[in-house]
Design an enzyme around this catalytic site. Structure first.
Site, PDB file in Angstrom:
ATOM      1  N   ASP A  33       2.691   1.483 -16.184  1.00 46.09           N
ATOM      2  CA  ASP A  33       2.965   2.362 -14.909  1.00 46.09           C
ATOM      3  C   ASP A  33       1.685   3.565 -15.088  1.00 46.09           C
ATOM      4  OD1 ASP A  33       3.649   3.416 -12.552  1.00 46.09           O
ATOM      5  OD2 ASP A  33       5.851   4.229 -13.144  1.00 46.09           O
ATOM      6  N   GLY A  34       1.355   3.766 -13.809  1.00 44.64           N
ATOM      7  CA  GLY A  34       0.338   5.182 -13.866  1.00 44.64           C
ATOM      8  C   GLY A  34      -1.121   4.762 -13.622  1.00 44.64           C
ATOM      9  N   HIS A  50      -6.154  -0.201 -11.875  1.00 43.94           N
ATOM     10  CA  HIS A  50      -5.539  -1.717 -12.050  1.00 43.94           C
ATOM     11  C   HIS A  50      -6.751  -2.077 -12.932  1.00 43.94           C
ATOM     12  CE1 HIS A  50      -2.042  -0.665  -9.565  1.00 43.94           C
ATOM     13  NE2 HIS A  50      -2.889  -0.634  -8.586  1.00 43.94           N
ATOM     14  N   SER A  78       6.379  -6.572  -9.138  1.00 49.17           N
ATOM     15  CA  SER A  78       7.750  -6.481  -8.649  1.00 49.17           C
ATOM     16  C   SER A  78       8.063  -6.905  -7.541  1.00 49.17           C
ATOM     17  CB  SER A  78       8.412  -5.167  -8.965  1.00 49.17           C
ATOM     18  OG  SER A  78       8.313  -4.329  -8.016  1.00 49.17           O
ATOM     19  N   THR A  79       9.189  -7.448  -7.255  1.00 45.76           N
ATOM     20  CA  THR A  79       9.559  -8.049  -5.965  1.00 45.76           C
ATOM     21  C   THR A  79       9.328  -6.856  -4.760  1.00 45.76           C
ATOM     22  OG1 THR A  79      11.802  -7.565  -6.380  1.00 45.76           O
ATOM     23  CG2 THR A  79      10.986  -9.963  -6.494  1.00 45.76           C
ATOM     24  N   TRP A  82       5.527  -5.593  -2.938  1.00 44.89           N
ATOM     25  CA  TRP A  82       4.890  -6.050  -1.696  1.00 44.89           C
ATOM     26  C   TRP A  82       4.846  -5.176  -0.760  1.00 44.89           C
ATOM     27  CZ3 TRP A  82       2.737 -10.577  -2.159  1.00 44.89           C
ATOM     28  CH2 TRP A  82       3.213 -11.508  -3.202  1.00 44.89           C
ATOM     29  N   ARG A  84       3.442  -2.279  -1.092  1.00 45.31           N
ATOM     30  CA  ARG A  84       2.383  -1.591  -0.928  1.00 45.31           C
ATOM     31  C   ARG A  84       1.385  -1.849   0.337  1.00 45.31           C
ATOM     32  NH1 ARG A  84       0.864   0.214  -7.387  1.00 45.31           N
ATOM     33  NH2 ARG A  84       3.077   0.547  -7.676  1.00 45.31           N
ATOM     34  N   LEU A 144       2.530 -15.430 -30.726  1.00 50.46           N
ATOM     35  CA  LEU A 144       3.168 -14.340 -29.700  1.00 50.46           C
ATOM     36  C   LEU A 144       3.409 -14.995 -28.357  1.00 50.46           C
ATOM     37  CD1 LEU A 144       3.429 -11.284 -28.966  1.00 50.46           C
ATOM     38  CD2 LEU A 144       1.144 -11.230 -28.021  1.00 50.46           C
ATOM     39  N   ARG A 201       8.079   2.481 -21.120  1.00 48.55           N
ATOM     40  CA  ARG A 201       7.638   2.652 -19.738  1.00 48.55           C
ATOM     41  C   ARG A 201       6.585   3.719 -19.884  1.00 48.55           C
ATOM     42  NH1 ARG A 201       9.834   2.330 -13.941  1.00 48.55           N
ATOM     43  NH2 ARG A 201       8.119   2.918 -12.733  1.00 48.55           N
ATOM     44  N   GLU A 220      16.721  -0.519 -27.020  1.00 49.66           N
ATOM     45  CA  GLU A 220      16.083   0.897 -26.965  1.00 49.66           C
ATOM     46  C   GLU A 220      15.035   1.047 -26.080  1.00 49.66           C
ATOM     47  OE1 GLU A 220      17.442   2.822 -29.411  1.00 49.66           O
ATOM     48  OE2 GLU A 220      18.943   1.427 -29.904  1.00 49.66           O
TER      49      GLU A 220
HETATM   50  C1  FPP Z   1       1.544   0.508 -12.183  1.00 47.68           C
HETATM   51  O1  FPP Z   1       0.605   1.518 -11.686  1.00 47.68           O
HETATM   52  C2  FPP Z   1       0.936  -0.852 -11.911  1.00 47.68           C
HETATM   53  C3  FPP Z   1       0.840  -1.871 -11.428  1.00 47.68           C
HETATM   54  C4  FPP Z   1       1.899  -2.044 -10.281  1.00 47.68           C
HETATM   55  C5  FPP Z   1       0.299  -3.281 -11.743  1.00 47.68           C
HETATM   56  C6  FPP Z   1       0.256  -3.570 -13.139  1.00 47.68           C
HETATM   57  C7  FPP Z   1      -0.490  -4.686 -13.370  1.00 47.68           C
HETATM   58  C8  FPP Z   1      -1.452  -5.278 -13.616  1.00 47.68           C
HETATM   59  C9  FPP Z   1      -2.318  -4.124 -14.807  1.00 47.68           C
HETATM   60  C10 FPP Z   1      -2.050  -6.551 -13.963  1.00 47.68           C
HETATM   61  C11 FPP Z   1      -1.191  -7.571 -14.598  1.00 47.68           C
HETATM   62  C12 FPP Z   1      -1.479  -8.764 -14.092  1.00 47.68           C
HETATM   63  C13 FPP Z   1      -1.676  -9.985 -15.002  1.00 47.68           C
HETATM   64  C14 FPP Z   1      -0.916 -11.212 -14.840  1.00 47.68           C
HETATM   65  C15 FPP Z   1      -2.902  -9.718 -15.910  1.00 47.68           C
HETATM   66  P1  FPP Z   1       0.955   2.267 -10.278  1.00 47.68           P
HETATM   67  O2  FPP Z   1      -0.084   1.502  -9.478  1.00 47.68           O
HETATM   68  O3  FPP Z   1       2.140   2.072  -9.855  1.00 47.68           O
HETATM   69  O4  FPP Z   1       0.431   3.548 -10.665  1.00 47.68           O
HETATM   70  P2  FPP Z   1       0.908   4.988  -9.979  1.00 47.68           P
HETATM   71  O5  FPP Z   1       2.667   4.847 -10.507  1.00 47.68           O
HETATM   72  O6  FPP Z   1       0.225   5.952 -10.706  1.00 47.68           O
HETATM   73  O7  FPP Z   1       0.543   4.940  -8.821  1.00 47.68           O
END
Ligand code: FPP
Length: 253
Positions: A33-34, A50, A78-79, A82, A84, A144, A201, A220
């Site tokens: 996140d972030g 991203h 996540s579900t 969408w 966004r 892994l 997280r 944990e």
């Molecule tokens: C959260 O940041 C991040 C996401 C919703 C997307 C994360 C996904 C990836 C980095 C790509 C992964 C995919 C694959 C299969 C390689 P946010 O947009 O919620 O950030 P914010 O909370 O600061 O707005």
């Protein structure tokens, strides 16, 4: 990521900052996140965050292999995501291809097995194809397990199981009293992988956001203010250090 790692052939050498080699979490799950805030703070579009987040995935996969983690589950979409804006969803749906185009050869070479959980049926063709290719081409790997949660929702996952049980009860093939925790676990999307030992997280948010609701019952939790694009291998090691200081009691004393 230039070393070979495998669950069965774990290095006997302990990580310098993780002396307790017998207490490495087998399964780490991460809510990345972030990205958006990382980009905003630099005056960049959210997509830049991203994109930067993909580099973090590479680093975290590498470090996980190095410290001997068996399973790494990443919450990629996540579900609820969408909701966004359409342009952002479209961009997010391109990330698996972007990531795998660059990283799949290395993942293959490093014995990583790619898996996914979530409903692929509504993903765009191009996203599905990229992920399916990675799953197929790494199916024989024994190192892994890199598990992407893609269009995943914990509640939806549980609803599916409840529906299955309901159907069997209606058919007369199942008695309600016979339902056990093990049966329910065995019908989840994660039936082939153990529950996470450690949930991380990033970005200072302290919530689960519909992630692995059943599976995280005794995990944990470790939260950090670091934004996902700034998260490093050292942050992962720190999380594991904290994990090693915890005493897991599973409701006992
Ligand atoms: C959260 O940041 C991040 C996401 C919703 C997307 C994360 C996904 C990836 C980095 C790509 C992964 C995919 C694959 C299969 C390689 P946010 O947009 O919620 O950030 P914010 O909370 O600061 O707005």
């Amino acid at each position: 990521m230039d070393q070979f790692f495998s669950r069965k052939e774990k290095s006997s050498e302990s990580h310098p900052n993780l002396p307790d080699q017998d207490n490495i979490p087998s399964h780490i799950a991460i809510i990345m996140d972030g990205n958006g805030r990382w980009a905003k703070s630099r005056g960049l579009p959210r997509s830049a965050g991203h994109r930067e987040g993909l580099k973090t995935i590479t680093e975290v996969v590498e470090k996980s292999g190095e410290i001997g983690v068996d399973y790494l589950t990443l919450y990629a979409f996540s579900t609820e995501n969408w909701k966004r804006p359409k342009t952002e969803v479209e961009f997010l749906m391109k990330l698996p291809e972007r990531f795998l185009h660059k990283e799949l050869p290395r993942l293959k070479k490093n014995n990583v097995q790619v898996k996914t959980i979530g409903d692929p049926s509504v993903l765009p063709q191009h996203t599905r194809r990229a992920v399916e290719k990675a799953v197929q081409e790494t199916a024989g790997n024994t190192g892994l397990i890199l598990n992407f949660a893609l269009n995943y929702g914990g509640r939806q996952e549980l609803v599916e199981v409840v529906r299955d049980f309901g159907e069997e009860i209606r058919n007369g093939t199942l008695q309600p009293d016979d339902i056990t925790e093990e049966m329910l676990s065995g019908r989840l999307l994660t039936k082939d992988i153990p529950d996470p030992d450690l949930l991380i997280r990033t970005s200072g948010e302290i919530r689960l956001s519909n992630f692995m609701l059943w599976q995280l019952a005794y995990s944990e939790f470790w939260f950090t203010d670091v934004l996902w694009p700034d998260f490093t291998g050292s942050d992962l090691v720190e999380a594991v250090q904290r994990y090693q200081q915890r005493k897991r009691r599973y409701g006992g004393v």
